[in-house]
Design an enzyme around this catalytic site. Structure first.
Site, PDB file in Angstrom:
ATOM      1  N   GLU A 169       9.226 -22.568   2.374  1.00 41.67           N
ATOM      2  CA  GLU A 169      10.014 -21.338   2.236  1.00 41.67           C
ATOM      3  C   GLU A 169       9.325 -20.221   3.000  1.00 41.67           C
ATOM      4  O   GLU A 169       8.127 -20.295   3.256  1.00 41.67           O
ATOM      5  CB  GLU A 169      10.045 -20.902   0.763  1.00 41.67           C
ATOM      6  CG  GLU A 169      10.796 -21.826  -0.127  1.00 41.67           C
ATOM      7  CD  GLU A 169      10.427 -21.594  -1.596  1.00 41.67           C
ATOM      8  OE1 GLU A 169       9.833 -20.556  -1.929  1.00 41.67           O
ATOM      9  OE2 GLU A 169      10.734 -22.485  -2.393  1.00 41.67           O
TER      10      GLU A 169
ATOM     11  N   LYS B  62       7.533 -16.692   3.353  1.00 39.60           N
ATOM     12  CA  LYS B  62       6.755 -15.844   2.464  1.00 39.60           C
ATOM     13  C   LYS B  62       7.113 -14.394   2.790  1.00 39.60           C
ATOM     14  O   LYS B  62       6.571 -13.794   3.722  1.00 39.60           O
ATOM     15  CB  LYS B  62       5.257 -16.095   2.664  1.00 39.60           C
ATOM     16  CG  LYS B  62       4.394 -15.420   1.634  1.00 39.60           C
ATOM     17  CD  LYS B  62       2.965 -15.917   1.734  1.00 39.60           C
ATOM     18  CE  LYS B  62       2.088 -15.318   0.657  1.00 39.60           C
ATOM     19  NZ  LYS B  62       2.080 -13.877   0.606  1.00 39.60           N
TER      20      LYS B  62
ATOM     21  N   ASP C  48       7.246 -10.507   2.537  1.00 43.13           N
ATOM     22  CA  ASP C  48       6.155  -9.605   2.188  1.00 43.13           C
ATOM     23  C   ASP C  48       6.668  -8.461   1.315  1.00 43.13           C
ATOM     24  O   ASP C  48       7.187  -7.466   1.814  1.00 43.13           O
ATOM     25  CB  ASP C  48       5.546  -9.059   3.488  1.00 43.13           C
ATOM     26  CG  ASP C  48       4.138  -8.557   3.266  1.00 43.13           C
ATOM     27  OD1 ASP C  48       3.606  -8.752   2.148  1.00 43.13           O
ATOM     28  OD2 ASP C  48       3.570  -7.970   4.198  1.00 43.13           O
TER      29      ASP C  48
ATOM     30  N   TYR D 268      12.401 -17.081  -5.739  1.00 40.94           N
ATOM     31  CA  TYR D 268      11.783 -18.291  -5.201  1.00 40.94           C
ATOM     32  C   TYR D 268      11.313 -19.273  -6.264  1.00 40.94           C
ATOM     33  O   TYR D 268      10.644 -20.255  -5.940  1.00 40.94           O
ATOM     34  CB  TYR D 268      10.635 -17.955  -4.243  1.00 40.94           C
ATOM     35  CG  TYR D 268       9.562 -17.058  -4.842  1.00 40.94           C
ATOM     36  CD1 TYR D 268       8.777 -17.486  -5.902  1.00 40.94           C
ATOM     37  CD2 TYR D 268       9.331 -15.792  -4.318  1.00 40.94           C
ATOM     38  CE1 TYR D 268       7.801 -16.676  -6.438  1.00 40.94           C
ATOM     39  CE2 TYR D 268       8.351 -14.973  -4.850  1.00 40.94           C
ATOM     40  CZ  TYR D 268       7.592 -15.415  -5.907  1.00 40.94           C
ATOM     41  OH  TYR D 268       6.629 -14.614  -6.448  1.00 40.94           O
TER      42      TYR D 268
ATOM     43  N   LYS E 217      -0.447 -18.457   6.357  1.00 42.39           N
ATOM     44  CA  LYS E 217      -0.272 -17.040   6.704  1.00 42.39           C
ATOM     45  C   LYS E 217      -0.418 -16.784   8.196  1.00 42.39           C
ATOM     46  O   LYS E 217      -1.314 -17.316   8.842  1.00 42.39           O
ATOM     47  CB  LYS E 217      -1.323 -16.199   5.973  1.00 42.39           C
ATOM     48  CG  LYS E 217      -1.170 -16.244   4.467  1.00 42.39           C
ATOM     49  CD  LYS E 217      -0.700 -14.942   3.910  1.00 42.39           C
ATOM     50  CE  LYS E 217      -1.855 -14.020   3.649  1.00 42.39           C
ATOM     51  NZ  LYS E 217      -1.511 -12.909   2.774  1.00 42.39           N
TER      52      LYS E 217
ATOM     53  N   CYS F  99     -10.779  25.322   7.204  1.00 42.29           N
ATOM     54  CA  CYS F  99      -9.692  24.874   8.062  1.00 42.29           C
ATOM     55  C   CYS F  99     -10.141  24.916   9.531  1.00 42.29           C
ATOM     56  O   CYS F  99     -10.673  25.926   9.980  1.00 42.29           O
ATOM     57  CB  CYS F  99      -8.487  25.791   7.842  1.00 42.29           C
ATOM     58  SG  CYS F  99      -7.188  25.539   9.056  1.00 42.29           S
TER      59      CYS F  99
ATOM     60  N   CYS G 255      -8.345  28.052  11.237  1.00 41.40           N
ATOM     61  CA  CYS G 255      -8.512  29.476  10.903  1.00 41.40           C
ATOM     62  C   CYS G 255      -9.784  29.746  10.106  1.00 41.40           C
ATOM     63  O   CYS G 255     -10.046  30.888   9.736  1.00 41.40           O
ATOM     64  CB  CYS G 255      -7.298  29.979  10.115  1.00 41.40           C
ATOM     65  SG  CYS G 255      -7.217  29.312   8.445  1.00 41.40           S
TER      66      CYS G 255
ATOM     67  N   CYS H  22      -5.108  23.881   3.734  1.00 38.09           N
ATOM     68  CA  CYS H  22      -5.632  25.186   4.113  1.00 38.09           C
ATOM     69  C   CYS H  22      -4.991  26.215   3.192  1.00 38.09           C
ATOM     70  O   CYS H  22      -3.784  26.194   2.959  1.00 38.09           O
ATOM     71  CB  CYS H  22      -5.275  25.467   5.566  1.00 38.09           C
ATOM     72  SG  CYS H  22      -5.616  27.171   6.021  1.00 38.09           S
TER      73      CYS H  22
ATOM     74  N   CYS I 229      -2.308  30.965   8.244  1.00 39.55           N
ATOM     75  CA  CYS I 229      -3.083  30.092   9.144  1.00 39.55           C
ATOM     76  C   CYS I 229      -2.293  29.829  10.426  1.00 39.55           C
ATOM     77  O   CYS I 229      -1.132  29.412  10.372  1.00 39.55           O
ATOM     78  CB  CYS I 229      -3.390  28.771   8.446  1.00 39.55           C
ATOM     79  SG  CYS I 229      -4.077  27.535   9.564  1.00 39.55           S
TER      80      CYS I 229
END
Ligand code: IVH
Length: 670
Positions: A114, A116, A118, A223, A311, A405, A408, A423, A428
């Site tokens: 079958e 697989k 994900d 499944y 896999k 930041c 700034c 920030c 900014c």
């Protein structure tokens, strides 16, 4: 209709609706038009509204029902949900077969192969044919109750076609098209992106509010049979047939053989072919078919001895981190980005990879100079999957996120419950710059020629401080002409693009404002609902939440945005500049696609995707990212992909560009 008549009509409708739902979502072979199906559901909903006591939990109207959950109750699995041993080379499959033969020398094993898929393993318990509980795998022994979310998946029957008591197991996944559309929407709303379809599916099932899962286009392939009392198939393939006959969705790609070499060839045949499927497949599962042989072979504490996963590797590439940059987004979020030695991966050159946030950066311990494996997750955003610590030379430099930041120097802070650093400075310049770039971008006000570098120049030269200042640029032409690299022609083009954007439709302005969590689609819904910006500006949260697809988070963000003094200032300036704040009278011209849902796939000969979308929307239609039962037309161009296949499977009407233009009444025009 009296109560007795209503009761029997409701029961009849439920059976008929479940039947059509199964034909549509499981068999991919609907026999009635969507409108007729919708009418049946409406009729049932009306009966249930008149006689609320007649509502049953397995009524098709109750898929997205009830209040959001408080938490997830634990569910003990009757038999543990094991995982699978992995095979990565053909030899591993031969070893697997040899081990089975050693344990059962008498047997001549037959194999079932079958895909697989994900996604996320789930268990569904049916009692007398009714779905009573759905759970995640959890640690294999105890999972979490996610019944409220599984019920929203249209291909999961709330009632089996026979009143049996059993447990079915399967994989919930998000089709790739739905994943891409979801991330596009999230990017537009400045929300964190999902790394791949599996994470998106998992994130969706882990929601307390079933409306979220319901909006995520999740699907399932079943499944296996977990526990069952009344049925006893002899083989796994028979169990799958049975599950299918009961109305559950089983993947059609199944291969049965006694010849291991044939099994290996079948697995190999999917190595490339898997990319043609509309969902992610990370390998195949080879199972021994006979259930008595399965029982004889048994399991270790982790995985059965009668099955193995073969896999395929994700597409990865090895490269080095040259530096780590920190980007400041339009809402002030700081994102660490790995700057890489360029490397080819899945057909493109990758130069940067997202490190997502501070937690992930620290967890992966990515250092400057590190050798790393990068991967295209879900085929869009490259990410660093692994640091090859064994290749360190000692000269690598660890990186910590800045406390200030980078744009700034203001302090950054981490809000409780958030992974992102932000920030704190409302003014900014990085935020300002990103906000202006977003305002001008193609899917917002569409000011052609105004990209990041030009916005940066205008800010540096002090010619603009916010998006509204763009509309004053026509008075600053001499100042523009002295900027390096700006000629008369490009300045004129820019000014005329700015000028034209004043008349953009309302949804573009709403989208351009960059309200957190409100992407393009939400902007369109808001424009349609409120008709003018002032009505939206003063809307109460309840009013916003009454709009389908607008939840409390989006509503809260909109209210917060319009409450800010800076918003007030920006809107006053935009209004003074004559920017269109209203939906405008609906065009008197005909709207031949009014209410229709279209899906675009492939490259059209003369129209870009944006142009086609604009024309469709102007004709009253809506463009959506994935094919569904509500799709009215699929517009097909060259190199059309999985959406075309899906449309053909569902027998949806197809259009080419000429066909589309004919409907739009502008055949022969560009
Ligand atoms: S059988 C005990 N079949 O792969 C055997 N699993 O690591 C249970 N998966 O947790 C799994 N497609 O989430 C099986 N056709 C398939 C599958 C499949 C995907 C997932 C499942 C499981 C994981 C195994």
């Amino acid at each position: 209709m009296n109560r007795t008549a209503a009761e029997s009509r409701a029961a009849k409708l439920r059976t008929v609706i479940e039947e059509h739902n199964w034909r549509y979502h499981v068999l991919d072979a609907p026999v009635i038009p969507d409108a007729q199906f919708d009418a049946l559901v409406r009729e049932l909903a009306q009966i249930e509204e008149t006689y609320p006591e007649l509502v049953t939990p397995d009524s098709p109207t109750q898929r997205v029902g009830g209040q959001p959950q408080e938490g997830f109750a634990p569910v003990n699995h009757r038999t543990p949900m094991l995982s699978l041993d992995n095979a990565t080379v053909q030899g591993d499959l031969r070893d697997f077969s040899r081990r089975a033969k050693d344990l059962a020398p008498e047997a001549v094993p037959e194999y079932v192969v079958e895909l697989k898929v994900d996604g996320l393993a789930v268990s569904m318990q049916y009692e007398d044919g009714r779905l009573i509980r759905g759970a995640t795998r959890g640690d294999g022994e105890v999972g979490e109750d996610i019944t409220h979310n599984l019920r929203t998946i249209p291909s999961i029957p709330l009632r089996l076609r026979q009143p049996l008591t059993l447990e079915a197991r399967g994989e919930v996944y998000m089709p790739r098209a739905a994943f891409l559309a979801l991330n596009e929407e999230r990017a537009a709303g400045d929300m964190a992106l999902f790394a791949n379809p599996r994470n998106a599916a998992a994130g969706s099932l882990r929601q307390k509010d079933p409306r979220i899962a319901a909006s995520r286009s999740l699907d399932i392939f079943v499944y296996g049979l977990g526990f069952s009392r009344q049925v006893s198939p002899a083989t796994h393939a028979e169990a799958l047939e049975l599950l299918k006959a009961l109305g559950l969705r089983v993947n059609p790609h199944i291969f049965v053989s006694r010849d291991l070499e044939e099994v290996i060839q079948y697995c190999e045949s999917w190595r490339e072919r898997r990319f043609e499927l509309p969902y992610d497949v990370d390998g195949l599962v080879v199972k021994i078919n006979g259930l008595s042989l399965q029982e004889l072979l048994g399991a270790t504490s982790k995985s059965p001895r009668w099955a193995i996963a073969y896999k395929f590797p994700a597409e990865q590439a090895l490269t080095r981190v040259e530096g780590i940059a920190v980007q400041v987004g339009r809402t002030g979020v700081l994102t660490p980005i790995a700057v890489l030695v360029p490397v080819r991966l899945a057909g493109t050159v990758v130069k940067r990879a997202s490190l997502h946030n501070e937690d992930i950066l620290r967890e992966k311990d990515v250092r400057i100079g590190d050798s790393v494996l990068v991967q295209k997750a879900g085929e869009i955003i490259p990410e660093v999957v692994e640091v090859l610590t064994g290749m360190r030379t000692g000269g690598e430099q660890p990186f910590t996120m800045p406390e200030n930041c980078p744009a700034c120097r203001a302090r950054v802070s981490r809000l409780p419950g958030e992974v992102a650093l932000r920030c704190t400075n409302p003014a900014c310049p990085a935020k300002g710059m990103e906000a202006i770039v977003h305002f001008a971008s193609r899917n917002a006000m569409n000011i052609e020629g105004l990209g990041p570098s030009r916005v940066a120049r205008l800010l540096e030269a002090g010619l603009i401080t916010d998006a509204a200042d763009l509309y004053r640029l026509q008075d600053r032409k001499p100042a523009l002409l002295v900027l390096e690299g700006w000629q008369e022609k490009s300045v004129n083009n820019l000014l005329s693009a700015v000028e034209q954007s004043r008349r953009q439709p309302l949804w573009r302005l709403i989208h351009a404002l960059g309200i957190r969590f409100a992407g393009e689609r939400t902007a369109k819904l808001l424009a349609e609902h409120f008709n003018c910006l002032d009505a939206l500006r003063t809307a109460r949260p309840e009013e916003l939440e009454a709009i389908p697809e607008v939840g409390p988070k989006v509503a809260g963000s909109i209210v917060e945005y319009f409450g800010l003094p800076s918003t007030h200032d920006l809107l006053s300036k935009l209004r003074a500049a004559g920017v269109n704040f209203t939906q405008g009278a609906k065009k008197a011209v005909s709207r031949p696609l009014a209410g229709k849902k279209l899906v675009l796939t492939g490259t059209l000969p003369s129209l870009s995707r944006e142009e086609a979308t604009r024309l469709i929307e102007e004709a009253g239609g809506m463009v959506s990212g994935s094919v569904s039962r509500n799709t009215d037309y699929v517009v097909v161009g060259e190199k059309a992909g999985s959406k075309l296949a899906e449309a053909q499977k569902q027998g949806l009407p197809l259009l080419d560009e000429t066909g589309l233009k004919e409907i739009l009444g502008q055949a022969g025009q560009k």
